[in-house]
Design a protein around this motif. Structure first.
Motif, PDB file in Angstrom:
ATOM      1  N   ILE A  72      29.001  28.587   3.602  1.00 40.21           N
ATOM      2  CA  ILE A  72      28.909  29.516   4.731  1.00 40.21           C
ATOM      3  C   ILE A  72      28.627  28.765   6.027  1.00 40.21           C
ATOM      4  CG2 ILE A  72      26.474  30.150   4.535  1.00 40.21           C
ATOM      5  CD1 ILE A  72      29.372  32.491   5.422  1.00 40.21           C
ATOM      6  N   GLU A 129      31.084  29.143   9.140  1.00 38.12           N
ATOM      7  CA  GLU A 129      30.552  29.608  10.425  1.00 38.12           C
ATOM      8  C   GLU A 129      30.780  28.572  11.520  1.00 38.12           C
ATOM      9  OE1 GLU A 129      29.217  32.764  11.038  1.00 38.12           O
ATOM     10  OE2 GLU A 129      29.890  33.167   9.009  1.00 38.12           O
ATOM     11  N   LEU A 147      34.488  28.662  12.494  1.00 35.52           N
ATOM     12  CA  LEU A 147      34.790  29.871  13.257  1.00 35.52           C
ATOM     13  C   LEU A 147      34.126  29.839  14.636  1.00 35.52           C
ATOM     14  CD1 LEU A 147      34.611  32.474  10.376  1.00 35.52           C
ATOM     15  CD2 LEU A 147      36.659  31.698  11.590  1.00 35.52           C
ATOM     16  N   LEU A 148      32.935  29.285  14.733  1.00 29.40           N
ATOM     17  CA  LEU A 148      32.289  29.150  16.036  1.00 29.40           C
ATOM     18  C   LEU A 148      33.099  28.229  16.941  1.00 29.40           C
ATOM     19  CD1 LEU A 148      29.895  29.739  17.911  1.00 29.40           C
ATOM     20  CD2 LEU A 148      28.746  27.761  16.889  1.00 29.40           C
ATOM     21  N   THR A 151      37.412  36.691  15.746  1.00 31.06           N
ATOM     22  CA  THR A 151      36.637  35.565  15.222  1.00 31.06           C
ATOM     23  C   THR A 151      35.188  35.969  14.986  1.00 31.06           C
ATOM     24  OG1 THR A 151      38.087  34.023  16.382  1.00 31.06           O
ATOM     25  CG2 THR A 151      35.975  33.168  15.644  1.00 31.06           C
ATOM     26  N   SER A 155      35.031  37.970  11.935  1.00 33.59           N
ATOM     27  CA  SER A 155      35.183  37.078  10.775  1.00 33.59           C
ATOM     28  C   SER A 155      33.866  36.406  10.434  1.00 33.59           C
ATOM     29  CB  SER A 155      36.226  36.004  11.062  1.00 33.59           C
ATOM     30  OG  SER A 155      37.473  36.566  11.317  1.00 33.59           O
ATOM     31  N   MET A 156      33.150  35.957  11.443  1.00 35.23           N
ATOM     32  CA  MET A 156      31.859  35.296  11.219  1.00 35.23           C
ATOM     33  C   MET A 156      30.881  36.253  10.525  1.00 35.23           C
ATOM     34  SD  MET A 156      31.518  33.194  14.791  1.00 35.23           S
ATOM     35  CE  MET A 156      30.055  32.262  14.361  1.00 35.23           C
ATOM     36  N   TYR A 191      32.312  37.138   6.812  1.00 28.96           N
ATOM     37  CA  TYR A 191      32.105  36.096   5.801  1.00 28.96           C
ATOM     38  C   TYR A 191      30.635  35.927   5.459  1.00 28.96           C
ATOM     39  CZ  TYR A 191      36.988  34.774   5.846  1.00 28.96           C
ATOM     40  OH  TYR A 191      38.341  34.784   5.718  1.00 28.96           O
ATOM     41  N   ALA A 192      29.762  36.018   6.447  1.00 31.97           N
ATOM     42  CA  ALA A 192      28.324  35.914   6.170  1.00 31.97           C
ATOM     43  C   ALA A 192      27.893  37.068   5.256  1.00 31.97           C
ATOM     44  CB  ALA A 192      27.530  35.932   7.468  1.00 31.97           C
TER      45      ALA A 192
END
Length: 108
Positions: A19, A23, A26-27, A76, A79-80, A83-84
């Protein structure tokens, strides 16, 4: 039996690493999009192409937001968060399974 907590710890460690990598990637994508990095350059175009697959499930859930000098890519950001949340729920499910296994082993 002490092996189940060790396996659970290893799985937690692996999930945490995954993760963090997701992250971070994606960041980085969000920062590049916000500052309008040139998508014609080799590195940026390849990075966008690679990360498009990560954000595709969250495509256009929310509209983008213009803020100060750039645009916040809400795909985005979604998405972050997604996924978290996915990895958190997956890990909670694994903890639940390990708890049941520990109780079953303790009975025997």
């Amino acid at each position: 039996m002490k092996i189940l907590p060790k396996i659970q710890s290893i799985i937690h460690h692996i999930f945490t690493r995954i993760i963090v990598v997701f992250e971070f990637i994606l960041l980085l994508r969000a920062v590049l999009l916000y500052f309008q990095a040139n998508p014609e350059t080799f590195v940026v175009s390849r990075f966008y192409a690679a990360t498009d697959e990560l954000v595709r499930p969250f495509w256009n859930i929310f509209p983008n937001i213009s803020w100060l000098i750039g645009t916040i890519d809400m795909t985005t950001i979604a998405s972050m968060v997604g996924y978290a949340l996915f990895f958190f729920l997956l890990f909670v499910g694994i903890i639940f399974i390990f708890t049941i296994l520990e109780k079953l082993i303790a009975r025997h």
